[in-house]
Design a protein around this motif. Structure first.
Motif, PDB file in Angstrom:
ATOM      1  N   PRO A   1       0.807  -1.226   0.000  1.00  0.00           N
ATOM      2  CA  PRO A   1       0.000   0.000   0.000  1.00  0.00           C
ATOM      3  C   PRO A   1       0.838   1.272   0.000  1.00  0.00           C
ATOM      4  N   LEU A   2       2.094   1.207   0.495  1.00  0.00           N
ATOM      5  CA  LEU A   2       2.960   2.381   0.549  1.00  0.00           C
ATOM      6  C   LEU A   2       4.222   2.148  -0.266  1.00  0.00           C
ATOM      7  N   GLN A   3       4.757   3.213  -0.847  1.00  0.00           N
ATOM      8  CA  GLN A   3       5.983   3.140  -1.641  1.00  0.00           C
ATOM      9  C   GLN A   3       7.176   3.245  -0.687  1.00  0.00           C
ATOM     10  N   ALA A   4       7.541   2.105  -0.097  1.00  0.00           N
ATOM     11  CA  ALA A   4       8.474   2.107   1.032  1.00  0.00           C
ATOM     12  C   ALA A   4       9.838   2.694   0.675  1.00  0.00           C
ATOM     13  N   ILE A   5      10.393   2.302  -0.463  1.00  0.00           N
ATOM     14  CA  ILE A   5      11.730   2.790  -0.807  1.00  0.00           C
ATOM     15  C   ILE A   5      11.695   4.283  -1.115  1.00  0.00           C
ATOM     16  N   LYS A   6      10.666   4.739  -1.799  1.00  0.00           N
ATOM     17  CA  LYS A   6      10.561   6.172  -2.064  1.00  0.00           C
ATOM     18  C   LYS A   6      10.429   6.962  -0.760  1.00  0.00           C
ATOM     19  N   LEU A   7       9.622   6.472   0.147  1.00  0.00           N
ATOM     20  CA  LEU A   7       9.484   7.144   1.436  1.00  0.00           C
ATOM     21  C   LEU A   7      10.812   7.137   2.188  1.00  0.00           C
ATOM     22  N   GLY A   8      11.578   6.066   2.021  1.00  0.00           N
ATOM     23  CA  GLY A   8      12.907   6.028   2.620  1.00  0.00           C
ATOM     24  C   GLY A   8      13.826   7.066   2.023  1.00  0.00           C
ATOM     25  N   TYR A   9      13.783   7.211   0.698  1.00  0.00           N
ATOM     26  CA  TYR A   9      14.582   8.249   0.040  1.00  0.00           C
ATOM     27  C   TYR A   9      14.187   9.638   0.569  1.00  0.00           C
ATOM     28  N   LEU A  10      12.902   9.868   0.689  1.00  0.00           N
ATOM     29  CA  LEU A  10      12.434  11.159   1.190  1.00  0.00           C
ATOM     30  C   LEU A  10      12.920  11.406   2.616  1.00  0.00           C
ATOM     31  N   ARG A  11      12.871  10.362   3.432  1.00  0.00           N
ATOM     32  CA  ARG A  11      13.324  10.497   4.818  1.00  0.00           C
ATOM     33  C   ARG A  11      14.807  10.857   4.864  1.00  0.00           C
ATOM     34  N   LEU A  12      15.612  10.208   4.023  1.00  0.00           N
ATOM     35  CA  LEU A  12      17.045  10.493   3.986  1.00  0.00           C
ATOM     36  C   LEU A  12      17.311  11.916   3.522  1.00  0.00           C
ATOM     37  N   ILE A  13      16.648  12.317   2.445  1.00  0.00           N
ATOM     38  CA  ILE A  13      16.865  13.665   1.901  1.00  0.00           C
ATOM     39  C   ILE A  13      16.484  14.723   2.929  1.00  0.00           C
ATOM     40  N   ASN A  14      15.353  14.522   3.583  1.00  0.00           N
ATOM     41  CA  ASN A  14      14.887  15.514   4.555  1.00  0.00           C
ATOM     42  C   ASN A  14      15.743  15.543   5.820  1.00  0.00           C
ATOM     43  N   ALA A  15      16.429  14.414   6.107  1.00  0.00           N
ATOM     44  CA  ALA A  15      17.270  14.351   7.309  1.00  0.00           C
ATOM     45  C   ALA A  15      18.665  14.927   7.090  1.00  0.00           C
ATOM     46  N   ALA A  16      19.043  15.171   5.827  1.00  0.00           N
ATOM     47  CA  ALA A  16      20.410  15.604   5.520  1.00  0.00           C
ATOM     48  C   ALA A  16      20.702  16.985   6.099  1.00  0.00           C
ATOM     49  N   GLN A  17      21.877  17.118   6.682  1.00  0.00           N
ATOM     50  CA  GLN A  17      22.332  18.393   7.233  1.00  0.00           C
ATOM     51  C   GLN A  17      23.497  18.984   6.450  1.00  0.00           C
ATOM     52  N   ASP A  18      24.290  18.130   5.829  1.00  0.00           N
ATOM     53  CA  ASP A  18      25.498  18.599   5.149  1.00  0.00           C
ATOM     54  C   ASP A  18      25.487  18.289   3.652  1.00  0.00           C
ATOM     55  N   HIS A  19      25.292  17.007   3.282  1.00  0.00           N
ATOM     56  CA  HIS A  19      25.338  16.697   1.856  1.00  0.00           C
ATOM     57  C   HIS A  19      24.497  15.474   1.513  1.00  0.00           C
ATOM     58  N   ILE A  20      24.095  15.445   0.249  1.00  0.00           N
ATOM     59  CA  ILE A  20      23.348  14.325  -0.338  1.00  0.00           C
ATOM     60  C   ILE A  20      24.007  14.023  -1.676  1.00  0.00           C
ATOM     61  N   TRP A  21      24.559  12.825  -1.817  1.00  0.00           N
ATOM     62  CA  TRP A  21      25.202  12.438  -3.069  1.00  0.00           C
ATOM     63  C   TRP A  21      24.464  11.236  -3.647  1.00  0.00           C
ATOM     64  N   ILE A  22      24.025  11.373  -4.895  1.00  0.00           N
ATOM     65  CA  ILE A  22      23.157  10.377  -5.522  1.00  0.00           C
ATOM     66  C   ILE A  22      23.760   9.930  -6.853  1.00  0.00           C
ATOM     67  N   GLN A  23      23.680   8.633  -7.110  1.00  0.00           N
ATOM     68  CA  GLN A  23      23.980   8.090  -8.428  1.00  0.00           C
ATOM     69  C   GLN A  23      22.762   7.316  -8.903  1.00  0.00           C
ATOM     70  N   THR A  24      22.308   7.615 -10.108  1.00  0.00           N
ATOM     71  CA  THR A  24      21.143   6.928 -10.656  1.00  0.00           C
ATOM     72  C   THR A  24      21.188   6.979 -12.175  1.00  0.00           C
ATOM     73  N   PRO A  25      20.905   5.870 -12.853  1.00  0.00           N
ATOM     74  CA  PRO A  25      20.875   5.903 -14.317  1.00  0.00           C
ATOM     75  C   PRO A  25      19.623   6.588 -14.860  1.00  0.00           C
ATOM     76  N   TYR A  26      18.555   6.580 -14.060  1.00  0.00           N
ATOM     77  CA  TYR A  26      17.283   7.165 -14.492  1.00  0.00           C
ATOM     78  C   TYR A  26      16.824   8.161 -13.443  1.00  0.00           C
ATOM     79  N   LEU A  27      16.814   9.422 -13.812  1.00  0.00           N
ATOM     80  CA  LEU A  27      16.423  10.505 -12.909  1.00  0.00           C
ATOM     81  C   LEU A  27      15.068  11.042 -13.349  1.00  0.00           C
ATOM     82  N   ILE A  28      14.001  10.407 -12.874  1.00  0.00           N
ATOM     83  CA  ILE A  28      12.643  10.818 -13.239  1.00  0.00           C
ATOM     84  C   ILE A  28      11.805  10.829 -11.965  1.00  0.00           C
TER      85      ILE A  28
END
Length: 486
Positions: free
Chosen positions: A318-345
């Motif tokens: 019922p919930l998009q668990a990995i996406k919610l996890g990504y959101l939690r990480l991004i919102n928790a960041a204080q210094d930096h967020i480094w991402i690698q992804t082949p598809y950025l959509i």
């Protein structure tokens, strides 16, 4: 003659009206994300052709199939979960420990995915196909009890045949071998590819028993997970599939850059759990596994000090668990967020989170490939890269070969590595699995890999995006319109 043309025009008008009414009924009949609803509505407005596309790509999986995943198997495997969650909440921890720092993130995954926290893992990182496959095949060769494999893609090529031959030998030697593959991702590989494995006592099945892509008529929902569990003690998860291109043997892509993890410790239990659930949902009753305790040996514990949670997501949840996890990480960041992804959509929620982080002074960097493997997807990726560059996000274009890694690191403390891209498909359509890691030393290693990749990349500035030809920018914008269904 004039009467004939009038009849043709009236007939065409009736067809268009019927098509538009049918499109409205079809697209609103199923609950969808609003962006996906509008994208499909646009496709369905194309008379006849739109409905043919929808028949293959638009319809959701039957509820009966999804119920096979949320089966008594899953319930049995989660019997001990509530006990662990209660113990985690009550257990005192040092304030400076990462598990304490990311306590709320851990509780999020426990709540939305019933994800176990294990703190005893030893993790090894692989970034090239040569090192990954050499280690994987060595581990399989040394297997004594069971080999469980689940990949989106297993090709009938040099490395695919090498793996299959080894699995046949292990099955003949009495090791339990089970292979789960996606019929679309492994397109071109016939069922007979595994006949000799079956003759030797092994098992192989397409995910959710989807034997024919064209008779199935639901191509959009794919098993994108990459899981290997050997003897219940060694696990693999990450971005590599099984094919020669992942070894850099295809000139089209050149050297292949991916990220994969080898795990020993309690995290293997979660990988095994996901495989067993997927296997029992995909095979006939006679081939289902029931004696689960045989697949969770205590010897898998106490191997290292990395804390992790294995998180899965898919259209069955019922919930998009990995996406919610990504959101939690991004919102928790204080210094930096480094991402690698082949598809950025990303969808609007992820875009907003990245925008807020960048405007708050957080160092947001995203690395994408410099070449396409899917034309529309790549143009949509360029569109979102341009939009985020205009918000202050640093965009890197990896130049050495094809970048297929799916990683995110936060503040040098926490990371995610797995099969899920930063796109609509991984959030909503695919069955995915990621490892979320709480370990400064391991995250530092991942960030050093990112820094090394920067040396083989170039920064794409907003000015460079603005200088792109008008025709290319039009392709990017048009592809973006279809992004919710790509």
């Amino acid at each position: 003659m004039g009467l004939t043309w009038d009849l043709i025009r009236w007939a065409l008008l009736v067809i268009v009206i019927i098509n538009e009414v049918a499109a409205l009924v079809t697209v609103f009949r199923e609950k969808r994300d609003i962006a996906a609803t509008w994208a499909w509505l646009m496709v369905l407005m194309i008379p006849v052709i739109g409905f043919i596309i929808y028949a293959f790509l638009g319809r959701k999986l039957p509820q009966k199939r999804l119920e096979r995943i949320s089966s008594p198997t899953a319930q049995h495997l989660y019997d001990a979960f509530e006990e662990q969650r209660t113990a985690f909440v009550e257990m005192p921890r040092p304030e400076d420990s990462l598990v304490q720092t990311y306590r709320r993130t851990i509780m999020l995954f426990q709540s939305i995915d019933e994800s176990f926290l294990s703190e005893d893992n030893q993790v090894e990182i692989f970034t090239t196909g040569i090192t990954f496959f050499n280690r994987l095949l060595t581990d399989i060769e040394q297997a004594k009890q069971s080999i469980h494999i689940e990949f989106y893609t297993i090709y009938n090529d040099q490395i695919g045949n090498r793996l299959r031959t080894l699995l046949e030998q292990k099955a003949a030697a009495g090791v339990e071998v089970r292979v789960l593959y996606d019929s679309w991702g492994s397109m071109g590989v016939k069922k007979s590819f595994y006949d000799n494995l079956r003759k030797n006592g092994g098992f192989a099945s397409p995910f959710l028993m989807t034997h024919s892509n064209f008779l199935d008529f639901r191509l959009n929902y794919r098993d994108h997970r990459k899981i290997v569990v050997i003897d219940g003690q060694i696990g693999y998860v990450g971005g590599f599939n099984v094919g020669d291109q992942y070894l850099g043997r295809l000139k089209k892509f050149g050297p292949w850059r991916d990220t994969h993890l080898r795990i020993q410790g309690g995290g293997v239990y979660s990988l095994q759990q996901c495989f067993l659930r997927d296997w029992n949902a995909s095979v006939k009753p006679a081939e289902r596994l029931t004696h689960f305790k045989d697949y969770f040996p205590s010897a898998a514990l106490n191997k290292g000090k990395t804390a992790m949670q294995i998180v899965s997501s898919g259209p069955d949840a019922p919930l998009q668990a990995i996406k919610l996890g990504y959101l939690r990480l991004i919102n928790a960041a204080q210094d930096h967020i480094w991402i690698q992804t082949p598809y950025l959509i990303p969808d609007d929620s992820v875009i907003d989170a990245l925008r807020i982080a960048a405007h708050s002074g957080v160092d947001v960097r995203i690395m994408i490939p410099s070449m396409p493997d899917h034309a529309f997807v790549y143009r949509a990726t360029q569109y979102y890269a341009r939009a985020l560059a205009n918000e202050g996000v640093t965009i890197y274009s990896y130049q050495l070969g094809f970048l297929h890694a799916k990683t995110m690191t936060i503040d040098g403390k926490m990371a995610s590595v797995g099969s899920a891209n930063l796109d609509f498909r991984s959030f909503q359509l695919n069955f995915e699995i990621n490892a979320f890691l709480y370990d400064r030393q391991l995250v530092d290693e991942l960030e050093q890999i990112f820094i090394n990749d920067v040396r083989d990349s170039r920064v794409i500035t907003p000015e460079m995006f603005d200088a792109q030809p008008l025709g290319l920018r039009f392709k990017q914008t048009f592809s973006r319109l279809l992004s919710p269904i790509l």
